[in-house]
Motif scaffolding. Structure first.
Motif, PDB file in Angstrom:
ATOM      1  N   GLY A   1       0.855  -1.396   0.046  1.00  0.00           N
ATOM      2  CA  GLY A   1      -0.009  -0.029  -0.147  1.00  0.00           C
ATOM      3  C   GLY A   1       0.716   1.506   0.009  1.00  0.00           C
ATOM      4  N   SER A   2       0.194   2.346  -0.348  1.00  0.00           N
ATOM      5  CA  SER A   2       1.062   3.518  -0.218  1.00  0.00           C
ATOM      6  C   SER A   2       0.514   4.811   0.621  1.00  0.00           C
ATOM      7  N   ASP A   3      -0.959   5.219  -0.146  1.00  0.00           N
ATOM      8  CA  ASP A   3      -1.583   6.317   0.497  1.00  0.00           C
ATOM      9  C   ASP A   3      -2.718   6.162   1.537  1.00  0.00           C
TER      10      ASP A   3
ATOM     11  N   THR B   1       9.217  16.140  -3.524  1.00  0.00           N
ATOM     12  CA  THR B   1       8.090  16.689  -3.895  1.00  0.00           C
ATOM     13  C   THR B   1       8.275  18.175  -3.605  1.00  0.00           C
ATOM     14  N   GLY B   2       7.224  18.921  -3.958  1.00  0.00           N
ATOM     15  CA  GLY B   2       7.489  20.303  -3.923  1.00  0.00           C
ATOM     16  C   GLY B   2       8.155  20.965  -4.889  1.00  0.00           C
TER      17      GLY B   2
ATOM     18  N   ILE C   1      11.692  15.553   0.748  1.00  0.00           N
ATOM     19  CA  ILE C   1      11.486  14.063   0.659  1.00  0.00           C
ATOM     20  C   ILE C   1      10.170  13.617   1.370  1.00  0.00           C
ATOM     21  N   LYS C   2       9.384  13.004   0.934  1.00  0.00           N
ATOM     22  CA  LYS C   2       8.078  12.811   1.343  1.00  0.00           C
ATOM     23  C   LYS C   2       8.000  11.035   1.505  1.00  0.00           C
TER      24      LYS C   2
ATOM     25  N   PRO D   1       2.244   7.564   3.252  1.00  0.00           N
ATOM     26  CA  PRO D   1       1.434   7.425   4.503  1.00  0.00           C
ATOM     27  C   PRO D   1       1.453   6.141   5.191  1.00  0.00           C
ATOM     28  N   CYS D   2       1.662   4.849   4.170  1.00  0.00           N
ATOM     29  CA  CYS D   2       1.124   3.800   4.864  1.00  0.00           C
ATOM     30  C   CYS D   2       2.690   3.225   5.447  1.00  0.00           C
ATOM     31  N   LYS D   3       3.722   3.755   5.321  1.00  0.00           N
ATOM     32  CA  LYS D   3       5.024   3.356   6.258  1.00  0.00           C
ATOM     33  C   LYS D   3       4.840   3.812   7.466  1.00  0.00           C
ATOM     34  N   SER D   4       4.335   5.064   7.682  1.00  0.00           N
ATOM     35  CA  SER D   4       4.382   5.428   9.156  1.00  0.00           C
ATOM     36  C   SER D   4       3.108   4.670   9.864  1.00  0.00           C
TER      37      SER D   4
END
Length: 360
Positions: free
Chosen positions: A42-44, A78-79, A85-86, A89-92
């Motif tokens: 997963g990712s987001d 990003t940005g 460096i982002k 969300p799935c990692k946290s």
């Protein structure tokens, strides 16, 4: 009036409360399964809801979910200037839950944790190759936020809202070894789907569908839908076939969206289109020429269609009392804008920010 530069044809958070039990498994009897050792990919934020649900099931029903590993993509830049460096969300979430994490940008040269017998993919972004898929006894499952095969692709929620669809839903499908979103649909939101509220933002709709998808995934595992033989429970495919002579040619796909989709389409957008696209992307934008003849990008941070009764009374473009600017659309009707951001400047009221673009 504002002098837009037209290039091409494009241009407190609330949770939606869908009725309970909107997803049901396809089978009437549960199929027996070995205890599941799952690799979750997963990712987001949408995928995080399914990960949390699987972890809860692992803690309360280890006879079903015996082990849970997580695979995520590496951080991305990003940005402006790609300096930030982002992490996904799935990692946290996986770190918070104390799960073992595998962070990779490819499956090449990698083997799954020993004993893994099911792969669950939710909004991941990488295609699971046949080598990996075949090494899991039960193959793979995918949670997709659309009524498949309608809106196959990585951005179904965006496209459902952009199209003005009245209904959406979630599908639980097997992972196909050759293409994204072409597996057997094992469970699907019942017809006609879940209504898309007119005032829903993209984030609100995503949050709500994520919960529906997580429930559908866990219930599908409890019912053994991952155990062959599979039963196709997708009703949308039959409906599309009934409506069209060749549903494969009529299918609507949902490719990735970019900044171009939020550019104001001055030739085609109606007032409600401005409102809807702001709910999807947070802003809409255009290029406009200022009083010095220079083109700048202008972001509308809000947009509200003006009631017909007010249109008749409104004879000016700038409303000093409401600190707003009214824009007439090519399709008729008016849009009220209260807040804008011009490139190189901070957020301003529309009356102030658009002053340099208005004819004297």
């Amino acid at each position: 009036m504002i002098r837009p530069y037209i290039a091409g044809t494009f241009a407190p958070r609330l949770r939606l409360a869908f009725p309970q039990r909107q997803c049901f498994s396809s089978g009437t009897t549960r199929k027996a399964s070995d205890p599941l050792r799952i690799l979750f990919c997963g990712s987001d934020a949408f995928s995080c809801e399914s990960l949390r649900a699987l972890h809860r099931e692992h803690e309360t029903n280890s006879g079903l979910v015996e082990a849970l590993d997580v695979m995520v993509l590496p951080p991305r830049r990003t940005g402006r200037g790609f300096k930030e460096i982002k992490e996904v969300p799935c990692k946290s979430v996986a770190e918070h839950l104390g799960l073992r994490i595998h962070q990779r940008e490819t499956f090449r040269g990698w083997n799954m944790p020993e004993g893994t017998n099911l792969i669950v993919v939710v909004s991941f972004g990488l295609f699971v190759p046949p080598r990996i898929l075949k090494s899991a006894k039960y193959g793979g499952l995918n949670v997709h936020p659309s009524l498949l095969p309608h809106l196959r692709g990585p951005a179904p929620i965006h496209h459902a809202m952009m199209r003005g669809d009245e209904y959406t839903g979630v599908s639980l499908q097997t992972l196909d070894s050759k293409a994204f979103d072409h597996g057997t649909v094992l469970a699907q939101t019942p017809s006609p789907g879940l209504p898309i509220p007119a005032d829903a933002t993209l984030q609100q709709l995503t949050d709500s569908l994520a919960k529906v998808g997580a429930e559908m995934l866990v219930q599908g595992l409890r019912d053994g839908l991952h155990v062959p033989p599979y039963r196709d429970a997708g009703w949308m495919a039959e409906q599309l076939l009934a409506e069209n002579d060749d549903d494969e040619q009529q299918l609507v796909h949902a490719p990735k969206v970019g900044k171009g989709e939020s550019q104001i389409n001055w030739l085609e957008w109606k007032p409600l289109d401005f409102e809807r696209f702001v709910k999807i992307f947070g802003t809409v934008w255009t290029h406009a020429r200022n009083d010095k003849g220079r083109f700048k990008r202008v972001l509308f941070l809000d947009a509200q269609s003006v009631p017909p009764a007010e249109e008749v009374q409104r004879t000016v473009r700038v409303d000093d009392e409401r600190d707003a600017v009214y824009v007439r659309t090519a399709q008729g009707g008016w849009v009220r804008v209260r807040s804008v951001k011009v490139d190189g400047k901070t957020t301003q009221t529309a009356r102030i920010g658009l002053r340099e673009f208005l004819k004297r």
